[in-house]
Scaffold this motif. Sequence first.
Motif, PDB file in Angstrom:
ATOM      1  N   MET A   2       0.803  13.683  22.511  1.00 48.49           N
ATOM      2  CA  MET A   2       0.580  12.611  21.541  1.00 48.49           C
ATOM      3  C   MET A   2       1.871  11.817  21.303  1.00 48.49           C
ATOM      4  N   ASP A   3       1.736  10.506  21.252  1.00 46.57           N
ATOM      5  CA  ASP A   3       2.866   9.637  20.971  1.00 46.57           C
ATOM      6  C   ASP A   3       2.854   9.149  19.529  1.00 46.57           C
ATOM      7  N   HIS A   4       1.667   8.796  19.018  1.00 49.52           N
ATOM      8  CA  HIS A   4       1.584   8.293  17.655  1.00 49.52           C
ATOM      9  C   HIS A   4       0.165   8.396  17.121  1.00 49.52           C
ATOM     10  N   VAL A   5       0.051   8.255  15.802  1.00 49.71           N
ATOM     11  CA  VAL A   5      -1.220   8.266  15.095  1.00 49.71           C
ATOM     12  C   VAL A   5      -1.218   7.080  14.141  1.00 49.71           C
ATOM     13  N   ILE A   6      -2.370   6.416  14.018  1.00 53.50           N
ATOM     14  CA  ILE A   6      -2.540   5.379  12.992  1.00 53.50           C
ATOM     15  C   ILE A   6      -3.593   5.897  12.022  1.00 53.50           C
ATOM     16  N   LEU A   7      -3.211   6.003  10.771  1.00 58.61           N
ATOM     17  CA  LEU A   7      -4.088   6.516   9.724  1.00 58.61           C
ATOM     18  C   LEU A   7      -4.520   5.366   8.822  1.00 58.61           C
ATOM     19  N   THR A   8      -5.821   5.223   8.615  1.00 57.48           N
ATOM     20  CA  THR A   8      -6.345   4.194   7.721  1.00 57.48           C
ATOM     21  C   THR A   8      -6.350   4.726   6.296  1.00 57.48           C
ATOM     22  N   VAL A   9      -5.758   3.971   5.387  1.00 56.98           N
ATOM     23  CA  VAL A   9      -5.631   4.380   3.986  1.00 56.98           C
ATOM     24  C   VAL A   9      -6.220   3.305   3.081  1.00 56.98           C
ATOM     25  N   SER A  10      -6.645   3.701   1.891  1.00 58.89           N
ATOM     26  CA  SER A  10      -7.296   2.758   0.983  1.00 58.89           C
ATOM     27  C   SER A  10      -6.314   1.865   0.229  1.00 58.89           C
ATOM     28  N   ASN A  11      -5.084   2.328   0.045  1.00 58.34           N
ATOM     29  CA  ASN A  11      -4.084   1.573  -0.703  1.00 58.34           C
ATOM     30  C   ASN A  11      -2.762   1.749   0.030  1.00 58.34           C
ATOM     31  N   LEU A  12      -2.368   0.743   0.797  1.00 58.70           N
ATOM     32  CA  LEU A  12      -1.186   0.840   1.653  1.00 58.70           C
ATOM     33  C   LEU A  12       0.080   1.121   0.855  1.00 58.70           C
ATOM     34  N   GLU A  13       0.282   0.411  -0.232  1.00 57.00           N
ATOM     35  CA  GLU A  13       1.492   0.595  -1.040  1.00 57.00           C
ATOM     36  C   GLU A  13       1.593   2.029  -1.570  1.00 57.00           C
ATOM     37  N   ARG A  14       0.500   2.560  -2.101  1.00 55.17           N
ATOM     38  CA  ARG A  14       0.486   3.922  -2.628  1.00 55.17           C
ATOM     39  C   ARG A  14       0.753   4.943  -1.516  1.00 55.17           C
ATOM     40  N   SER A  15       0.140   4.750  -0.373  1.00 49.49           N
ATOM     41  CA  SER A  15       0.304   5.702   0.731  1.00 49.49           C
ATOM     42  C   SER A  15       1.700   5.634   1.335  1.00 49.49           C
ATOM     43  N   VAL A  16       2.282   4.438   1.415  1.00 48.91           N
ATOM     44  CA  VAL A  16       3.660   4.324   1.906  1.00 48.91           C
ATOM     45  C   VAL A  16       4.593   5.099   0.984  1.00 48.91           C
ATOM     46  N   ALA A  17       4.442   4.935  -0.326  1.00 46.18           N
ATOM     47  CA  ALA A  17       5.282   5.667  -1.284  1.00 46.18           C
ATOM     48  C   ALA A  17       5.108   7.168  -1.123  1.00 46.18           C
ATOM     49  N   HIS A  42      -1.801  -5.194  10.006  1.00 44.12           N
ATOM     50  CA  HIS A  42      -0.506  -4.904   9.397  1.00 44.12           C
ATOM     51  C   HIS A  42      -0.326  -3.385   9.407  1.00 44.12           C
ATOM     52  N   LEU A  43       0.821  -2.901   9.886  1.00 43.88           N
ATOM     53  CA  LEU A  43       1.093  -1.469   9.981  1.00 43.88           C
ATOM     54  C   LEU A  43       2.441  -1.136   9.369  1.00 43.88           C
ATOM     55  N   ILE A  44       2.538   0.076   8.850  1.00 43.34           N
ATOM     56  CA  ILE A  44       3.811   0.638   8.414  1.00 43.34           C
ATOM     57  C   ILE A  44       4.019   1.909   9.239  1.00 43.34           C
ATOM     58  N   GLY A  45       5.173   1.996   9.931  1.00 41.79           N
ATOM     59  CA  GLY A  45       5.440   3.130  10.811  1.00 41.79           C
ATOM     60  C   GLY A  45       6.601   3.970  10.337  1.00 41.79           C
ATOM     61  N   PHE A  46       6.498   5.277  10.571  1.00 45.98           N
ATOM     62  CA  PHE A  46       7.530   6.235  10.185  1.00 45.98           C
ATOM     63  C   PHE A  46       8.089   6.914  11.429  1.00 45.98           C
ATOM     64  N   SER A  47       9.402   7.160  11.421  1.00 44.89           N
ATOM     65  CA  SER A  47      10.031   7.868  12.537  1.00 44.89           C
ATOM     66  C   SER A  47      11.180   8.730  12.051  1.00 44.89           C
ATOM     67  N   ARG A  48      11.540   9.662  12.919  1.00 44.28           N
ATOM     68  CA  ARG A  48      12.794  10.391  12.729  1.00 44.28           C
ATOM     69  C   ARG A  48      13.876   9.476  13.267  1.00 44.28           C
ATOM     70  N   LYS A  49      15.094   9.910  13.280  1.00 43.40           N
ATOM     71  CA  LYS A  49      16.216   9.067  13.690  1.00 43.40           C
ATOM     72  C   LYS A  49      16.147   8.639  15.156  1.00 43.40           C
ATOM     73  N   ASN A  50      15.232   9.224  15.941  1.00 40.39           N
ATOM     74  CA  ASN A  50      15.135   8.875  17.358  1.00 40.39           C
ATOM     75  C   ASN A  50      14.455   7.526  17.596  1.00 40.39           C
TER      76      ASN A  50
END
Length: 130
Positions: A2-17, A42-50
């Motif tokens: 697996m390289d990545h996952v996209i998760l659909t959330v009901s409230n982007l701001e709340r889920s990002v926090a 529109h997507l918000i992505g998270f990564s480790r330092k890599n």
Amino acid sequence: MMDHVILTVSNLERSVAYYEKALAALGATECIDYPGSHDHPHLIGFSRKNGNHFFWLKEGRPDPEAIHIGIAAESQKAVDAFYHAAIAAGGREKVAPSAQLQYGEDYYATWVLDPDGHDIEVVNKTGRVG
């Protein structure tokens, strides 16, 4: 693999926090805002330092029953840290961090439900547990 996952959330701001706090415990401290376009959300992505943005969020109608995500942790201590960070950020416990010997002698994991009820597992398989 697996390289990545996209998760659909009901409230982007709340889920990002929420995920900023919960994933930081696993070293995923980098966040990118991909504004999207007419043919891409529109997507918000998270990564480790890599720089590999492995976990993405998009706003929409979530279906928590349709997905299970397992994220690898570098240690059992990191599993514990994720659990505590996720609960403090508003997640709900499904399974507290513990040995899951039914899956293998090295399997140590926790399951937490995010604000939309998505089942997020964090697992470490690098050391014998018992």
